[in-house]
Design an enzyme around this catalytic site. Structure first.
Site: not given
Ligand code: ASP
Length: 334
Positions: A199, A227-230, A250, A253
């Site tokens: 990321t 799926r939606v992350g942070d 990063t 998430g």
């Molecule tokens: N934060 C990102 C997510 O969970 C992944 C990452 O930062 O490595 O989608």
């Protein structure tokens, strides 16, 4: 990779100060401008790297920083600089954003991105886009060309297309090494921290003291469709407020969402008067206590940079008028 001897102060900034890996430095002179970037945190160990791959990452981080610095040096806005910096990494297959993004469990790509302007806390985000070549451009278009803050899925792609952004087939984002990672995760039914790092994000302060932040990702290898992350959630992975700080995160998430990492950090700085590094540590300790890992890049109202991460490494860099530096591992500045 020390670019300039006078940047010894950056070496301190990039060097973790303790086991939970936070480093902050009070920079003596107020910078005219400064940009801090990350290319993901995770299990990034020297023994798993070749010199060639290490050099490729360092060069890619430098290209990203130079793109952002070109904006800031000319008096451009922090907002334009963070977009320019992450655009370079979205186009680079080394990173888990744009071209080179990880695969979903179904063998596709769903991308998340967000951008925030510290001047007025205006923000834009897209979640689960599949066709817009540069999700960060779509996030910015949401901010500037719509009355909304966040678009998701097909509607987000349609919005991007209607704004004239470059669209691609989903297979544009494919790379062999990400496909191999997908196959391994599906076979072993286990995802390592290495299966989601990459990321990218940037925070900046411009000549007018304005702050901005941007974050963009493909998410986690073999994530469930939908799926939606942070990353696209304002206050989880991204936040910027003039006079306070700018944050890009990063990591795993789900934990960053539950803690509300970016807003927690900015609120601690604003309400408690904590230095950004301390606030970053507190937020990451909360993430760790829940079982998560990852990192943040930070810049405060005076332009002081900080990095905090509780994973073995984080691709990272800082640039200002005096020069630039990049670092990868948790135990050193190179
Ligand atoms: N934060 C990102 C997510 O969970 C992944 C990452 O930062 O490595 O989608």
């Amino acid at each position: 990779m020390l670019q300039n001897a006078v940047l010894a102060v950056f070496a301190l900034a990039l060097l973790p100060a303790c086991a939970t890996t936070t480093a902050e430095v009070r920079v003596a002179a107020k910078p005219e401008w400064r940009l801090v970037i990350h290319g993901g945190a995770g299990v990034i160990l020297r023994e798993n790297m070749t010199p060639e791959r290490e050099a490729a990452f360092e060069a890619a981080l430098q290209r990203s920083m130079q793109a952002g610095a070109a904006v800031l040096r000319e008096g451009g806005a922090a907002l334009d600089a963070v977009e320019a910096a992450v655009l370079v990494m979205e186009d680079d297959p080394l990173f888990n954003a744009g071209y080179g993004a990880v695969f979903t469990a179904d063998g596709g790509h769903e991308l998340d991105a967000t951008i925030m302007d510290g001047r007025d806390r205006n923000a834009g985000a897209v979640a689960g886009v599949t066709r817009v070549k540069n999700p960060i451009r779509a996030a910015r278009a949401v901010m500037e060309k719509s009355e909304h803050v966040m678009f998701a899925g097909a509607g987000a792609d349609a919005f991007a297309e209607a704004q004239g952004l470059e669209m691609v087939d989903n297979s544009y984002f494919d790379t062999d090494w990400r496909r191999e990672a997908l196959e391994r995760v599906l076979q072993e039914r286990a995802r390592t921290a290495a299966d989601r790092h990459g990321t990218v994000g940037a925070v900046a302060i411009d000549l007018n003291g304005n702050l901005a932040a941007a974050t963009t990702t493909g998410g986690m290898t073999a994530k469930a469709t939908g799926r939606v992350g942070d990353t696209p959630l304002i206050g989880a992975a991204t936040y910027a407020e003039n006079g306070v700080c700018a944050v890009s995160a990063t990591g795993h998430g789900e934990y960053f969402i539950r803690v509300g990492v970016a807003k927690t950090i900015c609120d601690r700085v604003k309400l408690l008067g904590e230095p950004i590094g301390v606030a970053g540590d507190v937020a990451l300790a909360e993430v760790a206590a829940l079982g998560g890992d990852g990192g943040v890049i930070l810049i405060d109202a005076e332009g002081n940079p900080a990095f905090a991460f509780n994973s073995p490494g984080m691709y990272r860099g800082v640039i200002d008028a005096a020069g630039s530096m990049v670092a990868i591992y948790g135990d050193s500045t190179d």
